[in-house]
Design an enzyme around this catalytic site. Structure first.
Site, PDB file in Angstrom:
ATOM      1  N   LYS A 101      57.972  26.295   8.731  1.00  0.00           N
ATOM      2  CA  LYS A 101      56.885  27.156   8.278  1.00  0.00           C
ATOM      3  C   LYS A 101      56.364  26.635   6.938  1.00  0.00           C
ATOM      4  O   LYS A 101      57.068  25.928   6.229  1.00  0.00           O
ATOM      5  CB  LYS A 101      57.389  28.591   8.084  1.00  0.00           C
ATOM      6  CG  LYS A 101      57.961  29.216   9.342  1.00  0.00           C
ATOM      7  CD  LYS A 101      58.536  30.594   9.025  1.00  0.00           C
ATOM      8  CE  LYS A 101      59.181  31.210  10.239  1.00  0.00           C
ATOM      9  NZ  LYS A 101      59.793  32.510   9.937  1.00  0.00           N
ATOM     10  N   ARG A 110      64.263  42.639  15.760  1.00  0.00           N
ATOM     11  CA  ARG A 110      63.368  43.782  15.618  1.00  0.00           C
ATOM     12  C   ARG A 110      63.002  44.380  16.967  1.00  0.00           C
ATOM     13  O   ARG A 110      62.867  45.570  17.098  1.00  0.00           O
ATOM     14  CB  ARG A 110      62.083  43.361  14.902  1.00  0.00           C
ATOM     15  CG  ARG A 110      62.286  43.001  13.464  1.00  0.00           C
ATOM     16  CD  ARG A 110      60.987  42.505  12.908  1.00  0.00           C
ATOM     17  NE  ARG A 110      60.590  41.324  13.668  1.00  0.00           N
ATOM     18  CZ  ARG A 110      60.099  40.230  13.144  1.00  0.00           C
ATOM     19  NH1 ARG A 110      59.890  40.157  11.870  1.00  0.00           N
ATOM     20  NH2 ARG A 110      59.782  39.206  13.894  1.00  0.00           N
ATOM     21  N   SER A 168      57.866  39.093   7.361  1.00  0.00           N
ATOM     22  CA  SER A 168      57.344  38.462   6.149  1.00  0.00           C
ATOM     23  C   SER A 168      55.888  38.052   6.346  1.00  0.00           C
ATOM     24  O   SER A 168      55.063  38.189   5.440  1.00  0.00           O
ATOM     25  CB  SER A 168      58.190  37.237   5.787  1.00  0.00           C
ATOM     26  OG  SER A 168      59.498  37.621   5.447  1.00  0.00           O
TER      27      SER A 168
END
Length: 176
Positions: free
Chosen positions: A46, A95, A133
């Site tokens: 990333k 999640r 994030s």
């Protein structure tokens, strides 16, 4: 009876920035392990908002009062890092069902690479299921309120970073 897996778990991620969901996983991990090492990945694939050193420093600040939480960075294969640290488990948060396939593949590959390292999955608390994030950064980039989604000490740091980037963009505009 077999011996216990381990006393130390490694919680890897990019943590750019650390969210309250991440904090929740660490705190809950401390109920299962003597020590949780928050391991910031140098090579996450990333493009981070914060430098590796900034992320490590911010996480240390958040957990400064908790001696059972260690913060480190790593490069290369996670299982190699886990083995070097003498840990026996990787702690991962999930999640939603959408996280499962990717996390399951990673866990199987890690198991193939190093049979003695276990992966422990914790479901996130329901109130953090929609938080990532990336979503937090997108909201902050456009001036959205991120209070309560990340540790309070990090909120001004996120806004400050976006202000710096905007100032740099204005000072050095690219081609039209």
């Amino acid at each position: 009876m077999d011996k216990l897996c381990c006393v130390t778990a490694i919680y890897p991620g990019s943590f750019d920035p650390l969210t309250n969901g991440h904090v929740s996983i660490v705190r809950r991990g401390l109920k299962l392990f003597q020590t949780v090492v928050v391991a910031v990945a140098r090579d996450s694939g990333k493009t981070p908002l914060f430098t590796l050193d900034e992320r490590v420093a911010m996480i240390r600040e958040v957990f400064k009062g908790e001696p059972r939480v260690q913060v480190d960075s790593f490069t290369g294969l996670l299982v190699d890092y886990v083995a070097r640290r003498g840990a026996g488990a990787v702690l991962r948060g999930m999640r939603a069902v959408s996280d499962f396939e990717y996390e399951f593949q990673l866990a199987l590959m890690n198991r193939r690479l190093h049979r003695d390292i276990e992966t422990v999955f914790l479901m996130t608390d329901y109130k953090w299921m929609y938080i990532s994030s990336s979503i937090i950064k997108e909201a902050a980039r456009h001036g959205g309120n991120i209070q309560g989604l990340i540790p309070n000490a990090l909120v001004p740091e996120v806004y400050k970073k976006f202000a710096e980037l905007e100032r740099q963009r204005q000072e050095n505009p690219g081609p039209p």
